[in-house]
Design a protein around this motif. Structure first.
Motif, PDB file in Angstrom:
ATOM      1  N   SER A 137      13.305   8.950  18.942  1.00  0.00           N
ATOM      2  CA  SER A 137      14.422   8.343  19.673  1.00  0.00           C
ATOM      3  C   SER A 137      15.181   9.455  20.365  1.00  0.00           C
ATOM      4  CB  SER A 137      15.362   7.622  18.712  1.00  0.00           C
ATOM      5  OG  SER A 137      16.002   8.575  17.883  1.00  0.00           O
ATOM      6  N   TYR A 138      16.060   9.077  21.294  1.00  0.00           N
ATOM      7  CA  TYR A 138      16.786  10.147  21.979  1.00  0.00           C
ATOM      8  C   TYR A 138      17.763  10.844  21.034  1.00  0.00           C
ATOM      9  CZ  TYR A 138      20.910   7.115  22.783  1.00  0.00           C
ATOM     10  OH  TYR A 138      21.999   6.301  22.641  1.00  0.00           O
ATOM     11  N   THR A 139      18.248  10.096  20.021  1.00  0.00           N
ATOM     12  CA  THR A 139      19.140  10.737  19.038  1.00  0.00           C
ATOM     13  C   THR A 139      18.411  11.868  18.324  1.00  0.00           C
ATOM     14  OG1 THR A 139      20.183   8.592  18.669  1.00  0.00           O
ATOM     15  CG2 THR A 139      20.672  10.324  17.086  1.00  0.00           C
ATOM     16  N   ILE A 142      18.011  14.841  20.644  1.00  0.00           N
ATOM     17  CA  ILE A 142      19.239  15.641  20.723  1.00  0.00           C
ATOM     18  C   ILE A 142      19.392  16.447  19.429  1.00  0.00           C
ATOM     19  CG2 ILE A 142      21.755  15.557  20.891  1.00  0.00           C
ATOM     20  CD1 ILE A 142      21.399  12.916  22.477  1.00  0.00           C
ATOM     21  N   ALA A 143      19.110  15.800  18.297  1.00  0.00           N
ATOM     22  CA  ALA A 143      19.262  16.479  17.009  1.00  0.00           C
ATOM     23  C   ALA A 143      18.351  17.692  16.921  1.00  0.00           C
ATOM     24  CB  ALA A 143      18.974  15.510  15.864  1.00  0.00           C
ATOM     25  N   PHE A 168      10.899  10.881  28.095  1.00  0.00           N
ATOM     26  CA  PHE A 168      10.431   9.585  27.595  1.00  0.00           C
ATOM     27  C   PHE A 168      11.536   8.724  26.987  1.00  0.00           C
ATOM     28  CE2 PHE A 168       7.513   6.517  26.252  1.00  0.00           C
ATOM     29  CZ  PHE A 168       7.625   6.271  24.896  1.00  0.00           C
ATOM     30  N   ARG A 171      14.435   7.605  29.365  1.00  0.00           N
ATOM     31  CA  ARG A 171      14.153   6.557  30.340  1.00  0.00           C
ATOM     32  C   ARG A 171      14.228   5.202  29.672  1.00  0.00           C
ATOM     33  NH1 ARG A 171       8.743   7.815  33.461  1.00  0.00           N
ATOM     34  NH2 ARG A 171       9.595   6.418  35.002  1.00  0.00           N
ATOM     35  N   GLN A 172      13.973   5.188  28.363  1.00  0.00           N
ATOM     36  CA  GLN A 172      13.837   3.908  27.683  1.00  0.00           C
ATOM     37  C   GLN A 172      15.147   3.320  27.214  1.00  0.00           C
ATOM     38  OE1 GLN A 172      10.329   3.032  27.384  1.00  0.00           O
ATOM     39  NE2 GLN A 172       9.868   3.968  25.422  1.00  0.00           N
ATOM     40  N   ASP A 173      15.864   4.106  26.431  1.00  0.00           N
ATOM     41  CA  ASP A 173      16.888   3.485  25.594  1.00  0.00           C
ATOM     42  C   ASP A 173      18.326   3.686  26.033  1.00  0.00           C
ATOM     43  OD1 ASP A 173      14.876   4.972  23.084  1.00  0.00           O
ATOM     44  OD2 ASP A 173      14.686   2.943  23.870  1.00  0.00           O
ATOM     45  N   LEU A 179      26.643   8.509  31.247  1.00  0.00           N
ATOM     46  CA  LEU A 179      26.648   9.256  29.987  1.00  0.00           C
ATOM     47  C   LEU A 179      25.341   9.998  29.816  1.00  0.00           C
ATOM     48  CD1 LEU A 179      27.937   9.928  27.269  1.00  0.00           C
ATOM     49  CD2 LEU A 179      26.987   7.825  26.343  1.00  0.00           C
ATOM     50  N   ARG A 182      25.338  13.224  31.580  1.00  0.00           N
ATOM     51  CA  ARG A 182      26.128  14.267  30.905  1.00  0.00           C
ATOM     52  C   ARG A 182      25.387  14.810  29.685  1.00  0.00           C
ATOM     53  NH1 ARG A 182      30.006  10.512  31.972  1.00  0.00           N
ATOM     54  NH2 ARG A 182      30.504   9.979  29.813  1.00  0.00           N
ATOM     55  N   VAL A 183      24.768  13.906  28.943  1.00  0.00           N
ATOM     56  CA  VAL A 183      24.040  14.349  27.751  1.00  0.00           C
ATOM     57  C   VAL A 183      22.874  15.246  28.150  1.00  0.00           C
ATOM     58  CG1 VAL A 183      22.558  13.554  25.869  1.00  0.00           C
ATOM     59  CG2 VAL A 183      24.708  12.406  26.316  1.00  0.00           C
TER      60      VAL A 183
ATOM     61  N   ALA B   2      17.832   7.894  13.638  1.00  0.00           N
ATOM     62  CA  ALA B   2      18.954   7.803  14.563  1.00  0.00           C
ATOM     63  C   ALA B   2      20.100   7.025  13.944  1.00  0.00           C
ATOM     64  CB  ALA B   2      18.501   7.126  15.855  1.00  0.00           C
ATOM     65  N   LYS B  28      23.528   8.604  15.604  1.00  0.00           N
ATOM     66  CA  LYS B  28      23.496   8.235  17.020  1.00  0.00           C
ATOM     67  C   LYS B  28      24.896   8.271  17.628  1.00  0.00           C
ATOM     68  CE  LYS B  28      21.852   4.515  19.996  1.00  0.00           C
ATOM     69  NZ  LYS B  28      20.968   3.356  20.071  1.00  0.00           N
ATOM     70  N   LEU B  31      25.862  12.046  18.089  1.00  0.00           N
ATOM     71  CA  LEU B  31      25.060  12.874  18.984  1.00  0.00           C
ATOM     72  C   LEU B  31      24.974  12.347  20.409  1.00  0.00           C
ATOM     73  CD1 LEU B  31      22.212  13.884  16.537  1.00  0.00           C
ATOM     74  CD2 LEU B  31      24.237  15.171  17.169  1.00  0.00           C
ATOM     75  N   PRO B  34      28.666  14.001  24.674  1.00  0.00           N
ATOM     76  CA  PRO B  34      28.719  15.413  25.052  1.00  0.00           C
ATOM     77  C   PRO B  34      29.843  16.084  24.267  1.00  0.00           C
ATOM     78  CG  PRO B  34      28.812  13.994  26.989  1.00  0.00           C
ATOM     79  CD  PRO B  34      28.958  13.110  25.796  1.00  0.00           C
ATOM     80  N   SER B  57      23.123  17.150  13.367  1.00  0.00           N
ATOM     81  CA  SER B  57      21.793  17.344  13.952  1.00  0.00           C
ATOM     82  C   SER B  57      20.796  17.758  12.893  1.00  0.00           C
ATOM     83  CB  SER B  57      21.838  18.409  15.044  1.00  0.00           C
ATOM     84  OG  SER B  57      22.643  17.973  16.109  1.00  0.00           O
ATOM     85  N   ALA B  60      19.911  14.764  10.822  1.00  0.00           N
ATOM     86  CA  ALA B  60      19.185  13.689  11.504  1.00  0.00           C
ATOM     87  C   ALA B  60      17.837  14.134  12.039  1.00  0.00           C
ATOM     88  CB  ALA B  60      20.032  13.145  12.651  1.00  0.00           C
ATOM     89  N   CYS B  61      17.610  15.430  12.072  1.00  0.00           N
ATOM     90  CA  CYS B  61      16.365  15.933  12.638  1.00  0.00           C
ATOM     91  C   CYS B  61      15.204  15.618  11.703  1.00  0.00           C
ATOM     92  CB  CYS B  61      16.498  17.440  12.831  1.00  0.00           C
ATOM     93  SG  CYS B  61      15.052  18.173  13.581  1.00  0.00           S
ATOM     94  N   ARG B 233       9.887  -2.064  28.297  1.00  0.00           N
ATOM     95  CA  ARG B 233      10.254  -0.828  27.621  1.00  0.00           C
ATOM     96  C   ARG B 233      10.424  -1.043  26.135  1.00  0.00           C
ATOM     97  NH1 ARG B 233      15.038   1.519  31.347  1.00  0.00           N
ATOM     98  NH2 ARG B 233      13.784   1.975  33.182  1.00  0.00           N
ATOM     99  N   GLN B 294       4.962   3.730  34.034  1.00  0.00           N
ATOM    100  CA  GLN B 294       5.595   4.099  32.774  1.00  0.00           C
ATOM    101  C   GLN B 294       4.706   3.684  31.604  1.00  0.00           C
ATOM    102  OE1 GLN B 294       9.682   2.908  32.937  1.00  0.00           O
ATOM    103  NE2 GLN B 294      10.139   3.917  31.021  1.00  0.00           N
TER     104      GLN B 294
END
Lengths: 282, 364
Positions: A137-139, A142-143, A168, A171-173, A179, A182-183, B2, B28, B31, B34, B57, B60-61, B233, B294
């Motif tokens: 996931s994007y979280t 980032i982690a 990936f 684009r999805q979530d 925001l 910025r992220v 997440a 989530k 993170l 910003p 982080s 959660a990693c 998606r 995609q």
């Protein structure tokens, strides 16, 4: 000039640049347009259509960074961040075998001997030096990028970080697009900082999408507008007739240029039509 | 990961309280912001915000594994992580068969044999291990009402006559295949969600979606252009995560459509070099896979079923394990059979195009 914190004069930087190390891609032609290979201390984005070989190149770099110093490589380790599940470990093994075979061919006097500190030329050893993270996931993405700062401090021999693919999950979530921008900016700054601080190469694999420009639909790298300025170098992999080509589309010091390459059983190598006589290891 | 609650992260008390007080309850939440915005919400300085981000982080990693550990795990789980199709040439090209834990797409024009292929795979997954199967259940999501039990049993009887002569085996095999027939995307989504539990509890060894494109085209008629991608998606993410989580192979069939002006073919740096003639070559009779680029990025293996020169071919168009190769095949009473196990190399634009004789769609 005084010693301002963080500032360096251009003359010192020149000697830094000249001693900069790079990782071979496996293809001499590709290395040539890249100025020797993928550079440490820089962020390189590599994008292309599905099936053109992005993951293959990512895996090849994760193996090639490990080529021992005595054979002209960096002798480093790799971090591979997999966001799509494309990492197939049997293929990594094949590519490691191919790399070892080429080393032994070019340096016939060395066998699989090892002295203290020297890497044994076995595929298992190459696989052991790739640190793999599976991101869902994007979280998590980032982690892991945040966590890398600590991780790399504890593993100082890492010389390349590959993220496959970087866009990936974004684009999805992501619902809030502002925001997201910025992220992503924050992430790209972090990645640039990591590259410089730990003297390693950051390679970001990216997908393509279509964009309407100049009266027609064209291919472009995903999240282009919000992301395109974030990388030092950009390479686009594409099909030119029956051959795979790479185009260096953005670089601070090298001209835009294209070169053919091939994906073989051993990994990324020069195209059959290449002028390079033998597949180069270094 | 997440959604990992902050409360479970064992942060230093002052940080834990600060985050809880501002309703930042999961990884989530923290993170997605910003740094500067986090500082503002927490009403704290940069060092505090950075410390919070670093600790969250790290918690959660996902854990790190070496590639060697992955390989050893694969070996330990056995079976090479593949579902063999019994089409020898194809299995060899794919490194043993359809990969487990990944999405494999079967795409081609209608009537070419995609469902026949799926029926055979369903059978193979249900067969007991000593006959080369996975000895498990199969979930077959049939969106076009093409699944035929009679045909599947016929394939079984013709391909494995010894096995199927045993009394009751046909019934047992058929009993292992669960067929659902969603009539809308909402229905499909619901079945998928229920699927997660089914997969774990009932020893499911294969998931087939036949066909994905049919479901999406239902939605396209209703939705606006911008929204169109959303159901796809979500479905994509979900299928991938089910596949990996439960280590089952997921096979999805896709349709074809004719190329349209909306398909981009070249990057901007290429367009300058091409002259008008070359651009025109795109508007000929080739077909492309539906569901877009995609989707094409997200699938791990793409098998293209196409026909040209009087034969049908299975083409491995995208695979991490092999170069693009094709095999001629026919559909018989025993299902799909390869005419030759010798692969034919495919290069360049032929890899991505899909050819269909007798169905030339000209955009001239």
């Amino acid at each position: 000039m005084g010693e301002q914190s963080g500032a360096q004069n251009a003359w010192d930087m020149l000697s830094d640049e000249q001693s900069q190390k790079h990782t071979t891609t496996g293809s001499g032609d590709l290395n040539d347009i890249l100025g020797g290979g993928i550079h440490c201390k820089e962020v390189t984005e590599i994008g292309g259509v599905p099936g053109v070989g992005k993951t293959q190149l990512g895996i090849q770099l994760a193996i090639n960074v490990q080529i021992p110093v005595e054979y002209g490589g960096l002798g480093g380790k790799a971090v591979y961040i997999d966001t799509e599940g494309s990492f197939m470990v049997e293929r990594v093994y094949q590519i490691a075998e191919g790399c070892i075979r080429d080393i032994l061919e070019h340096f016939p006097q060395s066998h699989e001997k090892s002295s203290s500190g020297q890497k044994q030329l076995q595929p298992e050893h190459f696989l052991a030096d790739i640190y793999y993270f599976r991101i869902c996931s994007y979280t998590e993405q980032i982690a892991v990028i945040n966590y890398l700062e600590k991780f790399l401090g504890e593993h100082k021999d890492v010389r390349i970080v590959v993220i496959d693919s970087v866009t990936f999950h974004f684009r999805q979530d992501f619902e809030d697009l502002a925001l997201r921008t910025r992220v992503l900016s924050g992430l790209s700054l972090k990645l640039m900082k990591i590259a410089k601080t730990y003297n390693l190469a950051v390679v970001l694999l990216n997908q393509v999408t279509t964009k309407f420009t100049e009266g027609s639909f064209q291919l472009t790298l995903a999240l282009g507008d919000s992301w395109s300025h974030s990388c030092t170098n950009r390479v686009i992999l594409y099909w030119n007739g029956n051959e795979r080509y790479a185009c260096l589309d953005k670089s601070p010091s090298l001209p835009v240029a294209s070169a053919p390459y091939a994906v073989t059983g051993k990994g990324i190598r020069d195209a059959v039509s290449s002028n390079h006589k033998r597949a180069r290891v270094t | 990961m997440a959604n990992m609650p902050v409360s479970e992260m064992r942060l230093p008390p002052h940080l834990a309280h600060l985050l809880a007080a501002r309703r930042l309850d999961t990884a989530k939440d923290v993170l997605s912001l910003p740094e500067v915005e986090l500082m503002a919400i927490l009403d704290a300085g940069l060092p505090t915000a950075r410390a919070a981000v670093a600790l969250v982080s790290e918690a959660a990693c996902p854990p790190c594994q070496t590639a060697l550990a992955l390989l050893e795990e694969r070996v330990r789980l056995g079976g090479g992580g593949r579902l063999a199709t019994t089409l020898c040439g194809l299995d060899e090209a794919l490194g043993g068969g359809i990969p487990m834990g990944k999405l494999t797409e079967v795409v081609g024009p209608s009537g070419i044999g995609k469902t026949q292929f799926c029926l055979k795979l369903a059978l193979l997954a249900a067969l007991p291990e000593y006959y080369g199967g996975l000895d498990g259940r199969v979930v077959y999501i049939d969106t076009e009402f093409k699944f035929s039990s009679r045909r599947m049993i016929e394939i079984g009887q013709k391909s494995f006559p010894q096995i199927f002569r045993q009394e009751g085996l046909a019934q047992k095999m058929a009993g292992r295949i669960l067929v659902t027939r969603p009539t809308s995307l909402a229905d499909f989504t619901k079945s998928l969600e229920e699927m997660k539990v089914t997969l774990l509890q009932h020893d499911v060894k294969l998931l087939i979606v036949d066909s994905m494109a049919a479901l999406m085209s239902l939605e396209n008629e209703k939705a606006t252009a911008g929204f169109r991608q959303h159901p796809l998606r979500w479905t994509l993410s979900f299928l991938k995560s089910i596949a990996e989580f439960s280590r089952v192979p997921v096979v999805v069939t896709n349709q074809v459509r004719s190329q349209s002006n909306d398909d981009g073919y070249h990057f901007s740096f290429e367009v300058d070099k091409k002259d008008g003639n070359k651009c025109a070559e795109r508007f000929d009779s080739h077909l492309v896979a539906a569901l877009g680029i995609q989707w094409a990025h997200a699938i791990t293996v793409r098998l293209v079923f196409e026909s040209h020169s009087g034969h049908r071919f299975i083409k491995v168009a995208k695979s991490p394990m092999s170069p693009a190769v094709a095999f001629p095949f026919v559909v018989e009473s025993s299902g799909i059979t390869l005419l030759s196990d010798e692969s034919i190399d495919v290069t360049g634009p032929e890899i991505t195009s899909i050819r269909c004789q007798g169905q030339n769609v000209l955009a001239r």
